[in-house]
Structure formats: structure tokens, C-alpha cells
Design a protein around this motif. Structure first.
Motif, PDB file in Angstrom:
ATOM      1  N   PRO A 209       0.811  -1.235   0.000  1.00 59.42           N
ATOM      2  CA  PRO A 209       0.000   0.000   0.000  1.00 59.42           C
ATOM      3  C   PRO A 209       0.836   1.273   0.000  1.00 59.42           C
ATOM      4  O   PRO A 209       0.334   2.347  -0.326  1.00 59.42           O
ATOM      5  N   LYS A 210       2.124   1.149   0.334  1.00 60.33           N
ATOM      6  CA  LYS A 210       2.968   2.350   0.396  1.00 60.33           C
ATOM      7  C   LYS A 210       3.805   2.547  -0.867  1.00 60.33           C
ATOM      8  O   LYS A 210       4.543   3.534  -0.969  1.00 60.33           O
ATOM      9  N   ALA A 211       3.687   1.611  -1.811  1.00 61.47           N
ATOM     10  CA  ALA A 211       4.539   1.692  -3.015  1.00 61.47           C
ATOM     11  C   ALA A 211       4.249   2.962  -3.808  1.00 61.47           C
ATOM     12  O   ALA A 211       3.114   3.424  -3.873  1.00 61.47           O
ATOM     13  N   VAL A 261      -6.829   0.963  -3.261  1.00 61.73           N
ATOM     14  CA  VAL A 261      -7.569   0.417  -2.118  1.00 61.73           C
ATOM     15  C   VAL A 261      -6.944  -0.916  -1.714  1.00 61.73           C
ATOM     16  O   VAL A 261      -6.788  -1.816  -2.563  1.00 61.73           O
ATOM     17  N   HIS A 262      -6.566  -1.020  -0.452  1.00 60.24           N
ATOM     18  CA  HIS A 262      -5.932  -2.240   0.056  1.00 60.24           C
ATOM     19  C   HIS A 262      -6.677  -2.757   1.279  1.00 60.24           C
ATOM     20  O   HIS A 262      -7.348  -1.996   1.982  1.00 60.24           O
ATOM     21  N   HIS A 263      -6.507  -4.058   1.533  1.00 67.13           N
ATOM     22  CA  HIS A 263      -6.997  -4.661   2.767  1.00 67.13           C
ATOM     23  C   HIS A 263      -5.904  -5.617   3.238  1.00 67.13           C
ATOM     24  O   HIS A 263      -5.492  -6.500   2.459  1.00 67.13           O
ATOM     25  N   ASN A 264      -5.418  -5.421   4.440  1.00 64.46           N
ATOM     26  CA  ASN A 264      -4.365  -6.311   4.988  1.00 64.46           C
ATOM     27  C   ASN A 264      -3.210  -6.531   4.013  1.00 64.46           C
ATOM     28  O   ASN A 264      -2.880  -7.679   3.687  1.00 64.46           O
ATOM     29  N   ASN A 265      -2.637  -5.478   3.519  1.00 62.16           N
ATOM     30  CA  ASN A 265      -1.517  -5.571   2.571  1.00 62.16           C
ATOM     31  C   ASN A 265      -1.836  -6.355   1.304  1.00 62.16           C
ATOM     32  O   ASN A 265      -0.948  -6.948   0.694  1.00 62.16           O
ATOM     33  N   THR A 266      -3.097  -6.380   0.957  1.00 59.66           N
ATOM     34  CA  THR A 266      -3.490  -6.999  -0.317  1.00 59.66           C
ATOM     35  C   THR A 266      -4.195  -5.941  -1.149  1.00 59.66           C
ATOM     36  O   THR A 266      -5.115  -5.266  -0.667  1.00 59.66           O
ATOM     37  N   PHE A 267      -3.759  -5.836  -2.394  1.00 56.00           N
ATOM     38  CA  PHE A 267      -4.381  -4.852  -3.284  1.00 56.00           C
ATOM     39  C   PHE A 267      -5.786  -5.310  -3.661  1.00 56.00           C
ATOM     40  O   PHE A 267      -5.995  -6.467  -4.031  1.00 56.00           O
ATOM     41  N   LEU A 268      -6.758  -4.387  -3.549  1.00 56.88           N
ATOM     42  CA  LEU A 268      -8.119  -4.742  -3.939  1.00 56.88           C
ATOM     43  C   LEU A 268      -8.479  -4.101  -5.280  1.00 56.88           C
ATOM     44  O   LEU A 268      -8.816  -4.777  -6.227  1.00 56.88           O
ATOM     45  N   LYS A 269      -8.392  -2.777  -5.356  1.00 62.92           N
ATOM     46  CA  LYS A 269      -8.863  -2.081  -6.565  1.00 62.92           C
ATOM     47  C   LYS A 269      -8.297  -0.670  -6.622  1.00 62.92           C
ATOM     48  O   LYS A 269      -7.817  -0.139  -5.614  1.00 62.92           O
ATOM     49  N   GLU A 497      -7.987   0.399   3.270  1.00 69.62           N
ATOM     50  CA  GLU A 497      -6.959   1.414   3.425  1.00 69.62           C
ATOM     51  C   GLU A 497      -6.841   2.088   2.047  1.00 69.62           C
ATOM     52  O   GLU A 497      -6.638   1.392   1.045  1.00 69.62           O
ATOM     53  N   VAL A 498      -7.010   3.390   2.009  1.00 70.70           N
ATOM     54  CA  VAL A 498      -7.091   4.084   0.707  1.00 70.70           C
ATOM     55  C   VAL A 498      -6.029   5.170   0.627  1.00 70.70           C
ATOM     56  O   VAL A 498      -5.823   5.916   1.594  1.00 70.70           O
TER      57      VAL A 498
END
Ligand code: 16C
Ligand code: ATP
Ligand code: CA
Length: 531
Positions: A209-211, A261-269, A497-498
Motif C-alpha cells: 500500500p505504500k509503493a 484500495v488495500h486490505h491487509n496488505n493486499t491490493f483490492l482495486k 486502506e485508501v
């Protein structure tokens, strides 16, 4: 405006006022005194030599002439409400050499317009909106692309994600842009394909998410043929296929913020328009079952969701967007050449110069809000659309590196209706005690349900959506989570996390042009000449 070479004032007669190609020549008027009307070269679509047939020549004083030579200039004509049309004017004279000189000079000037696309990859969703995508492209758009000598590779999608997957396989670098014919969902697919491909080719992990993501310089053009067409409307000012095709042809470029948009260090959208929890999430979830209704499904589900009046508890943490001078309560909206977006562009260039791609944002302060919400909306642009011409946040900017976070707290149905109605009139929709709005660069949301007991979430989730709190059957609080609506698609996680990525991508658009200036300037005359 450009000057044509030669110095000599050519004696060309145009089909002034008629200006409808060769047909307009049937009743030419005598040459008029020069009219001061202009078309910038950047808004000329094409120049073509025009053939005269005998019938057209056999008129008035031209009858006596041996042979006429002519060319037609096709240009953008601006009409009301940001609508663009392709108009044309034909010029003719007896001097063949002079006529050819004009054609040559104009073609050279068009060649110099380097931002114009020459080769495009087009994806058509035949099932979007009213299922008119293919017809709209073939009848309204393809003839314009061919007039402007743009070559195209066209893919008619056969299933969802076809365009997205295809963008990971094709040689995208041979194209000057990608066009999607469809709605916001189709745009989202193409955007995910392009941004995802850019990150893959640059070795960037989207799950981080920080990339710092790599900007995508291949522009996307949107030919609106969907149900909401919010992205097209918010970036062009109208949802009209011909207008959008002309913005593509003239090579317009509008940078756009994209939220990850991420959830638990997983990319969602990724999202460019609306991330909505509560009201807009529930509408979307319900409307997906009613796809057969077409665009009407949103009104049906909107009405149903309004009546259900569910609210949801949770906590929002956000980082205010301190880098931008704008505020969501500004009276001024983002328009073509917007200063606030330009300032963000400068800041972005400086950051990239200083830190390269490894730039990591400093840990700035987080603010927290806990509450019961009917709607949580985060919009990276105004989200103007035909249903709400000023949008969910009228002062949001297309490319300032921020999103507007709108929190609608628990209120009565009547107050919520008053709030919704203000999206359709000139009154301020943020001027309610139960509505708060913040300009943010990132935010996180956790629902009370997942805060309270992570392990119970699965059990409760299995129960029917819409089940009310057992202790308070009439209170409208919901024991299940709502769903996030991410640009018209549902997300599987409620905790997200956005982060807003300033100007991550570009569109073939120029933002919404100031109305009064253009309309006054262009309504004076039906014909504009550069000559
Ligand atoms: C009384 C009338 C009030 C009208 C209020 C209209 C507000 C409309 C605001 C539209 C905002 C659209 C944001 C764009 C989102 C897109 O990324 C997404 C993908 O296309 N579209 C939707 O999720 C689709 C979202 C579709 C939303 C439709 C909302 C319709 C609400 C109807 C409420 C009826 C209340 C009636 C009470 C008597
Ligand atoms: N051939 C296809 N068959 C089924 N679904 C498709 C096909 N091509 C694309 N899709 C999917 O259809 C979804 C909706 O399409 P689209 O956005 O064009 O129309 P819409 O939903 O009516 O409009 P809006 O998104 O503006 O509300 C997209 O998310 C896309 O993934
Ligand atoms: Ca923005």
C-alpha cells in the motif's frame, strides 16, 4: 492561431454560413468581406481535397468557369453544454496550384500537432448501459476516427475482464491510447489493465500500500455507453459519444488522480470516482441483481435503499491533504487549466526529482472519527453525472492529489432526502449538521463489527443481508456490514486502506471548459475560419 505561409491573400470562396460540405455549395453567396472568425489549428479535424461534380458547378456566376478546385476543412464546432460537433467548410477557387498549396500547408500544420493519436486500441463492451456500445462506435465514432486518419485495432469484449486481461498480453507501447466504449465499469477495467501492466513492467508490487506507483502515460479515451458515465461527464462536461471522440482526435490530455484500495496488505482495486460505503454500497449491491433493468436499476435500488434507511457504525482515520490550497467548500469548481491541479502537478514533479521513484510519504498526522453513518463517500473527482450535474462533491479536483471524504451521519429519512435533493439543485449539500466533508490524501475505515469481534464476522456475514438488529427491530441499525462501492463494483472487504496517487493516469479530455466564455464566443457565428 497559426499563420499560413505564402503572404499572398488567396482568393478563396467558402461556403459561408452554409458550411455543410459539398452540399453547401449548391447555393453559394457572393464572396463576403472577411469575417473575423477563427478555428485554432488544434481544433481542425482534417483537411481533404473536394471533388466537384457537374451539377454542383452548374450554378450562378461559377457556371462560366472552366474548372473549380476545392478543399474541405473539418473542424470542431462547440455547441451548448460542452457538446462538440464535427462541422465543415469548403473553399474553392480556379487556381489548382493555389488550392493544393492550401491543402499541403494545412496538412503540414496538422502533422505538427504531436499530441494527436495515430493508432488506438479500442475495447467495446456490447452489453454496457442500453447495449448500444457497438452501434455507437460503428455509427458515430469510427467514421470520425477514419476522417482524422487514426488507425484502430478494435476488440469487442466477450466477457467481463476481457479488456483488462488483454492489456497484460498485447504490445500496448505501439498505441498512442486506449479507448473504451462502455460505462464506468468498462473504464475501470481498462484502467486496471493499463495501470497494472505499467506496475508489472516496472517491477512494482501493487500489494504494497505504500509503493510509489509508476504513472501511466498511455491516455485512455472514454466513449460513453454505460449507465452512469460519471467519469466521462466529470471530465468532459457531457456524456456524448461524438464529443468524446473529438476530444480523442484533437489529442486532449487530462491527468487524473487514482486512489488505491488495500486490505491487509493486499491490493483490492483502484478508484477514480466514488468509493461509497452505506447508501451507495447498498444501492450497488441490490442493483447488481437487477442488471436486466439497464440504467433504471439504479433508480429502483436507490428508492429501495432510501426506504431501508440503514446506518452503519465504524471508525475512519484520515490524513488531511495539506499540500493543496483548495477546500471541498470552495465555490469555484475544477475547470480546464485549473490552477490548483497545476500546482499539484508542479509539486509532484519536484517530489519525483528529489526522491525518484522511491519516494515514501512522511508519516503525517492521522485524525479519527467514530460514528454511525448512513453514507461514507470518498470521491477523487466531483462525480458529476446526468443524475447530479454538480456531483457528490462539486469542488473536488480531477488532478490535485486529494479526495473529498463525505460523512453522512445518522439522521431522519426526511433530512437524508433533503440532503439527496441538494445534489440536483444549487443548494449546498454540505450545509447540514449531520454532514461533514474533509479533503484527504489517505484514509482507513474499520466497521464496528470487525472492531468488536473479528471471529464473529464470518458467522454474521452468512446471515441474510439486511437483517435488522434483534434488540431494536425498528432502529435501522444493521448487524451486518455494508459493501464498498468502488467505481460501480463491489469490494469484498469492509475494512480498507485508501491512498490517493496524484495524477497517476491520463485521459483524452481537457476537464470541463468554462461555459459562458465559450458559448458566447462560439454562438456568434456558425462558421469559423482561420484563413
Ligand atoms: C430525490 C432524488 C434524489 C436524487 C439524488 C441523486 C444523487 C445522485 C448521485 C449520483 C452519484 C453517482 C456517483 C457515481 C458513481 C459511479 O462510480 C458508479 C459507477 O458507474 N455508479 C454507481 O454506483 C451508481 C450510483 C447510482 C446512484 C443513484 C442514486 C439514486 C438515488 C435515488 C434516491 C431516491 C429517493 C426517493 C425518495 C422519495
Ligand atoms: N462482453 C461482456 N459481457 C459481460 N460483461 C462485460 C463484457 N464486457 C465488459 N463487461 C463488464 O460489464 C461491466 C459493466 O459494463 P459498463 O461499465 O460498460 O456498463 P454499465 O454498468 O451499464 O455502466 P456504468 O458502469 O456506467 O454503471 C464492466 O464492469 C465490465 O467488466
Ligand atoms: Ca482529486
Amino acid at each position: 492561431m497559426e499563420r499560413l505561409p505564402g503572404g499572398r491573400r488567396p482568393r478563396l470562396v467558402s461556403s459561408l454560413g452554409l458550411g455543410r460540405g459539398a452540399a453547401g455549395l449548391a447555393r453559394p453567396r457572393p464572396p463576403r468581406r472577411a469575417e473575423n472568425c477563427f478555428v485554432p489549428i488544434s481544433e481542425i479535424i482534417a483537411v481533404e481535397e473536394t471533388e466537384f461534380n457537374k451539377k454542383q458547378r452548374n450554378i450562378g456566376r461559377w457556371q462560366k468557369m472552366a474548372k473549380l478546385h476545392a478543399f474541405t476543412v473539418y473542424y470542431v464546432k462547440k455547441a451548448r453544454n460542452h457538446r462538440w460537433r464535427c462541422s465543415n467548410v469548403t473553399f474553392w477557387c480556379v487556381d489548382e496550384h493555389l488550392c493544393n498549396q492550401w491543402i499541403q500547408a494545412l496538412k503540414e500544420l496538422l502533422e505538427m500537432q504531436k499530441s494527436r493519436p495515430k493508432q488506438l486500441l479500442v475495447y467495446i463492451n456490447p452489453y454496457g448501459g442500453k447495449r448500444q456500445g457497438k452501434r455507437i462506435y460503428e455509427q458515430k465514432v469510427a467514421p470520425l476516427f477514419s476522417l482524422a486518419s487514426i488507425s484502430t485495432d478494435v476488440v469487442i469484449t466477450e466477457h467481463a475482464n476481457h479488456a483488462k486481461d488483454n492489456l497484460f498480453e498485447v504490445n500496448i507501447y505501439k498505441y498512442d491510447g486506449v479507448v473504451c466504449v462502455g460505462g464506468d465499469g468498462m473504464f475501470s477495467e481498462v484502467m486496471h489493465g493499463l495501470i497494472g501492466r505499467m506496475q508489472k513492467d516496472s517491477g512494482i508490487d501493487q500489494n504494497n500500500p505504500k509503493a510509489s506507483l509508476v504513472q501511466c502515460n498511455i491516455r485512455i479515451g472514454i466513449i460513453p455507453a454505460g449507465s452512469t458515465d460519471c467519469i466521462c461527464y466529470s471530465t468532459v462536461g457531457i456524456s456524448d459519444p461524438v464529443t468524446s471522440a473529438l476530444h480523442i482526435i484533437v489529442g486532449d490530455c487530462q491527468p487524473l488522480d487514482v486512489s488505491s484500495v488495500h486490505h491487509n496488505n493486499t491490493f483490492l482495486k483502484y478508484s477514480v470516482s466514488l468509493l461509497g460505503y452505506g447508501f451507495y454500497g447498498d444501492i450497488l449491491k441490490d442493483s447488481e441483481k437487477k442488471r436486466w433493468m439497464g440504467p433504471m436499476r439504479y433508480d429502483y435500488s436507490g428508492f429501495k435503499t432510501f426506504l431501508s434507511h440503514h446506518y452503519y457504525e465504524g471508525t475512519i482515520a484520515y490524513q488531511p491533504a495539506k499540500h493543496t490550497h483548495g477546500s471541498p467548500r470552495d465555490k469555484e469548481s475544477c475547470r480546464t487549466g485549473c490552477c490548483i491541479c497545476k500546482e499539484s502537478e508542479k509539486q509532484l514533479a519536484e517530489q519525483q526529482k528529489e526522491c525518484g521513484l522511491n519516494h515514501e510519504e512522511g508519516e503525517e498526522e492521522w485524525k479519527f472519527i467514530k460514528g454511525k453513518f448512513l453514507a461514507i463517500n470518498a470521491v477523487s473527482m466531483s462525480c458529476a453525472c446526468p443524475r447530479s450535474p454538480k456531483g457528490l462533491s462539486p469542488a473536488a479536483h480531477l488532478a490535485d492529489g486529494s479526495a473529498d471524504l463525505i460523512l453522512v451521519r445518522k439522521c431522519s429519512r426526511f433530512d437524508f432526502l433533503r440532503y439527496l435533493l441538494r445534489h440536483t439543485n444549487q443548494d449546498d449539500q454540505f450545509d447540514f449538521p449531520f454532514v461533514d466533508v474533509y479533503r484527504v490524501k489517505s484514509f482507513q475505515f474499520t466497521s464496528k463489527l470487525s472492531e468488536d469481534n473479528e471471529s464473529n464476522v464470518m458467522d454474521i456475514g452468512k446471515k441474510r443481508f439486511g437483517q435488522f438488529c434483534r434488540d431494536h427491530p425498528a432502529c435501522c441499525c444493521n448487524i451486518v456490514n455494508s459493501t464498498w462501492n468502488c467505481d460501480g463494483e463491489t469490494l469484498d472487504s469492509s475494512a480498507i486502506e485508501v491512498r490517493v496517487h496524484c495524477q497517476l493516469m491520463k485521459l483524452f479530455a481537457r476537464g470541463i471548459e468554462e461555459k459562458c466564455k465559450d458559448e458566447a464566443a462560439y454562438s456568434q457565428s456558425s462558421i469559423e475560419q482561420l484563413l
